[in-house]
Structure formats: C-alpha cells, structure tokens
Design an enzyme around this catalytic site. Structure first.
Site, short mmCIF file in Angstrom:
data_model
loop_
_atom_site.label_atom_id
_atom_site.label_comp_id
_atom_site.label_asym_id
_atom_site.label_seq_id
_atom_site.Cartn_x
_atom_site.Cartn_y
_atom_site.Cartn_z
N LYS A 1 -11.27 -6.74 -3.10
CA LYS A 1 -12.29 -5.77 -3.24
C LYS A 1 -11.67 -5.03 -3.27
O LYS A 1 -12.95 -4.22 -3.77
CB LYS A 1 -13.29 -5.91 -1.62
CG LYS A 1 -13.28 -7.33 -1.19
CD LYS A 1 -13.51 -6.79 0.80
CE LYS A 1 -13.22 -8.72 0.84
NZ LYS A 1 -12.71 -9.03 2.30
N LYS B 1 1.67 -0.79 -0.15
CA LYS B 1 -0.16 -0.30 -0.39
C LYS B 1 1.04 1.18 -0.24
O LYS B 1 0.48 2.34 -0.28
CB LYS B 1 -0.67 0.11 1.13
CG LYS B 1 -1.64 -0.68 0.58
CD LYS B 1 -3.68 -0.21 1.83
CE LYS B 1 -4.18 -1.38 2.13
NZ LYS B 1 -4.87 -2.10 1.23
N LYS C 1 -4.26 -9.90 -7.61
CA LYS C 1 -5.12 -10.86 -6.75
C LYS C 1 -6.35 -9.72 -7.51
O LYS C 1 -6.54 -9.33 -8.01
CB LYS C 1 -4.44 -10.70 -5.34
CG LYS C 1 -5.36 -11.61 -4.04
CD LYS C 1 -4.47 -11.15 -3.15
CE LYS C 1 -5.53 -10.04 -2.91
NZ LYS C 1 -5.29 -9.51 -1.12
P1 TYM Z 1 -9.70 -11.16 4.13
O1 TYM Z 1 -11.06 -10.43 4.70
O2 TYM Z 1 -8.95 -9.82 3.36
O3 TYM Z 1 -9.79 -11.85 3.37
C1 TYM Z 1 -10.31 -13.14 3.77
C2 TYM Z 1 -9.83 -13.93 2.79
O4 TYM Z 1 -9.98 -14.70 2.07
C3 TYM Z 1 -8.76 -14.56 1.57
N1 TYM Z 1 -8.44 -13.82 -0.05
C4 TYM Z 1 -8.19 -14.93 -1.50
N2 TYM Z 1 -8.08 -16.08 -1.50
C5 TYM Z 1 -7.60 -16.09 -2.79
N3 TYM Z 1 -7.70 -15.53 -3.93
C6 TYM Z 1 -7.57 -14.29 -3.42
N4 TYM Z 1 -7.92 -13.28 -4.63
C7 TYM Z 1 -8.57 -13.74 -2.52
N5 TYM Z 1 -8.29 -12.69 -1.56
C8 TYM Z 1 -8.76 -13.22 0.06
C9 TYM Z 1 -7.71 -14.88 2.37
O5 TYM Z 1 -6.06 -15.18 2.26
C10 TYM Z 1 -7.88 -14.63 3.85
O6 TYM Z 1 -7.55 -16.17 4.47
N6 TYM Z 1 -6.81 -10.56 7.71
C11 TYM Z 1 -7.00 -10.79 7.18
C12 TYM Z 1 -8.93 -11.24 8.21
C13 TYM Z 1 -8.12 -12.27 9.68
C14 TYM Z 1 -7.99 -13.47 9.92
C15 TYM Z 1 -7.63 -13.30 11.21
C16 TYM Z 1 -7.64 -14.70 9.81
C17 TYM Z 1 -8.30 -10.75 11.07
N7 TYM Z 1 -7.75 -12.36 11.58
C18 TYM Z 1 -7.34 -14.49 12.48
C19 TYM Z 1 -7.44 -15.90 9.71
C20 TYM Z 1 -7.27 -16.04 10.71
C21 TYM Z 1 -7.93 -10.64 5.81
O7 TYM Z 1 -7.71 -9.40 5.54
O8 TYM Z 1 -8.25 -11.41 5.53
#
Ligand code: TYM
Length: 331
Positions: free
Chosen positions: A196, A111, A193
């Site tokens: 959102k 970012k 990737k």
């Molecule tokens: P977030 O909300 O960005 O994404 C949620 C989950 O989706 C996966 N993901 C993807 N997988 C494959 N291809 C993609 N293009 C793609 N985009 C997103 C992410 O890898 C994730 O598994 N920090 C985390 C949320 C979180 C979390 C946690 C996860 C907070 N605390 C504790 C596990 C354990 C996040 O921002 O995910």
C-alpha cells in the site's frame, strides 16, 4: 475444531497481495476452522492517518472481507478496538518483549534503513500488540503472508515465555504461510513487495481498482527479454510474480502446467491471460462490495463479531492478569 486467527491493517485500500497472501486463505479455511478475522485498526495508527480517510478505509475493509467471501455466520469478524482486551494484553505483552527482539524485527529496521523520520513508538512495539491479538484467542494457526511470519515467530517465543514464567497460559500458535502467493511483488518493480505504501501506484493492484486500470497495470508489468514463460524468480522475477498471481487465482495451478500452456507464446498473450483472471476476480468482489455497502451487513457483522470476540478475550485477559498477580479481587 482448531482455531485460526488473522487480521489486516486498514491502512489505505486492500490490494491483491493482501487478498492472495492472506484474505483468500481466511475464506478457504472458514469451513474447517473456527475462524477469527479482525480489522487491525490499532495497528494502522502506528503510522499517521487522516481521520476521514481512515473511516472510509475501515468501512471498505469490512465490506471487502465480506465481499471476498467471509461469511459472518461462520467466521467471527470484528474491529480490534471493539475488544478492549487487545490493547490491555498488548501492553502486558510489550512488557515481556525484550528490546533486542524488537530491534530484530525487519519491518521496523527497513523503515529506519530507508531513512524515514518521525517513526512512532507504536510502530516499534507493534509486534507485541500483534502477539497479544493472537494469544488472546489461543489460536492454533495464523494465516499470513511472508512479511508477517517473523511477528508470528515472536508471538511463539512470547507464548513460551509466559507459559514458562506463569504456568500454562497460552497456546503456541503456528504461522501458515502458503507456498505460492505469500509474497506478491510490485508489478513495476518485482524486487519490491506489492504494498500500500508503494510510491508507484502502477505496481499495486487494489481490490477496488477500476477494471480497466487493473488490466493496464498487468499489461504494463515489468518483465524481461528472455521471451519464455518460466518460473525462475532469480532470473525472471517479473514473469515469476505474474505466474504466482495466475496460479493463486486459478485453483493453485502448478507452474509446470502454466509453462506448458504458454510454451511458444509471447508475453502479451500471457499478460492478457493474467489480466483476465485478475479482472474476473476483482469484478466478482466489487459486485458483492457494492451490494454490501447498501445493506446493514457491516454494522450487524461488527456488532455480532465484537460480542463473540469479547467473551473469549475478556476471559483470557482475566486469566493472564490473575496469573501475573495483577488482580486481588475475584470478579
Ligand atoms: P498487513 O495489513 O500489512 O497485511 C495483511 C496481510 O496481507 C499480507 N500481505 C501480503 N501477502 C502477499 N504478498 C504481499 N505483497 C502482501 N502484502 C501484505 C500480510 O502478510 C498479512 O498477512 N501486522 C499485520 C496485521 C495484524 C495481524 C495480527 C495479522 C495485526 N495483528 C494478528 C495476523 C495476526 C499487518 O500489518 O498486516
């Protein structure tokens, strides 16, 4: 039973990458593991949110967890802010994280490199909060997409640091990153990737997209001029991405099988088959989503989930605070 925990940020609508990389694994694993699936509503405010939009996204996120097949009788589904221990252990974890470690986190670095201004302190320190999310529950496994693996690795380092300093406090968790579908790419630019925050909406399929819109996005996905359905991410990133989607939505079929199925056929045929799979998946999820919205299931699920999660998280937080020397009265 081993314990599994993961979360998703309700920043914007959930998309196919979230489903394939994470959510479907929560569902698959809820039978064999003690599953904790939460909605990371602290993490999402690391970037400015519109309150009305956030409320809607939160509700949709819970509804989509359920619509994708998470069963509140098997999995503990809760809102991060309903369990206050997350914020508290988050701060403690932050105090045990070195600046050098946070500086290495690629999400923040990316970012910054993009020249985004006004990045918040919360965004910078959020990997420590994510560590706390996981460590509070002594999770054995954390199913995530590729982009979150680095954060789970930091969590492991922190767990070991705490255990070394204060005696055995936390289980050291393992990231579970599936071989196929852990990094679904944008349909309009397969070098990026699916996300959102993609500027180009055509690259991202949302779980609540109108089916016609979703089909159009697949049909206009960027490919190449090699005219062969072959898994070769280096030279055919667009086609390889569609193959990952196709395989993930069809019982993890092997790439060889898919290559055979489309031997001698054009990209149009292949894209139509991918679009059919995507639309069938979305349709099933959306039908359940609408039924769920009309029921009381969201409130019931969150209430129940918060109750179960608080019992575990409070006990762990107390243990940590005592070990560190932050408490003097036995409560
Ligand atoms: P977030 O909300 O960005 O994404 C949620 C989950 O989706 C996966 N993901 C993807 N997988 C494959 N291809 C993609 N293009 C793609 N985009 C997103 C992410 O890898 C994730 O598994 N920090 C985390 C949320 C979180 C979390 C946690 C996860 C907070 N605390 C504790 C596990 C354990 C996040 O921002 O995910």
């Amino acid at each position: 039973m081993k314990r599994m925990l993961s979360g998703i940020k309700p920043t914007g609508q959930l998309h196919l990458g979230n489903y394939i990389g994470a959510l479907r694994h929560f569902v698959e694993n809820q039978e064999d593991y003690e599953m904790f699936a939460f909605i990371a509503n602290l993490h999402c405010i690391t970037v400015m949110q519109d309150p009305e939009e956030l409320r809607n996204n939160l509700r949709d996120c819970v509804a989509l967890y359920l619509a994708c097949g998470l069963d509140p009788k098997k999995a503990t589904i809760f809102l991060q802010t309903d369990v206050k221990a997350h914020a508290q252990l988050g701060f403690i974890a932050c105090c045990h994280t070195y600046l050098g470690e946070l500086n290495r986190m690629t999400q923040f670095k990316d970012k910054q490199a993009k020249g985004e201004t006004n990045l918040s302190g919360g965004l910078y320190t959020y990997p420590s909060l994510m560590a706390a999310d996981i460590l509070l529950y002594d999770a054995d496994y954390v199913p995530v997409g590729e982009d979150q693996k680095q954060h789970v690795e930091l969590t492991r380092d922190l767990a070991e640091r705490f255990n070394h300093r204060y005696g055995e406090l936390f289980k050291v968790p393992e990231p579970l990153v599936s071989k196929v579908g852990a990094r679904i790419m944008s349909l309009s630019d397969p070098s990026k990737k699916m996300s959102k925050s993609d500027d180009n909406d055509k690259g991202c399929i949302y779980l609540l997209d109108d089916l016609k819109v979703a089909r159009k996005k697949v049909m206009s996905a960027v490919t190449d001029s090699l005219a062969q359905v072959k898994y070769d991410p280096q030279n055919q990133p667009g086609i390889s991405n569609l193959m990952q989607i196709y395989s993930s939505l069809d019982n993890n079929r092997s790439f060889e099988e898919i290559e055979k199925e489309f031997e001698g056929k054009g990209y149009g045929d292949f894209k139509r088959a991918v679009a059919d799979k995507v639309c069938a998946t979305l349709e099933e999820i959306q039908n359940r989503y609408h039924t769920i919205l009309e029921s009381n299931l969201i409130e019931e699920t969150l209430k129940d989930g918060a109750h179960k999660a608080n019992a575990i998280a409070d006990a762990k937080l107390k243990q940590v605070q005592q070990a560190i020397g932050m408490e003097i009265i036995q409560k």
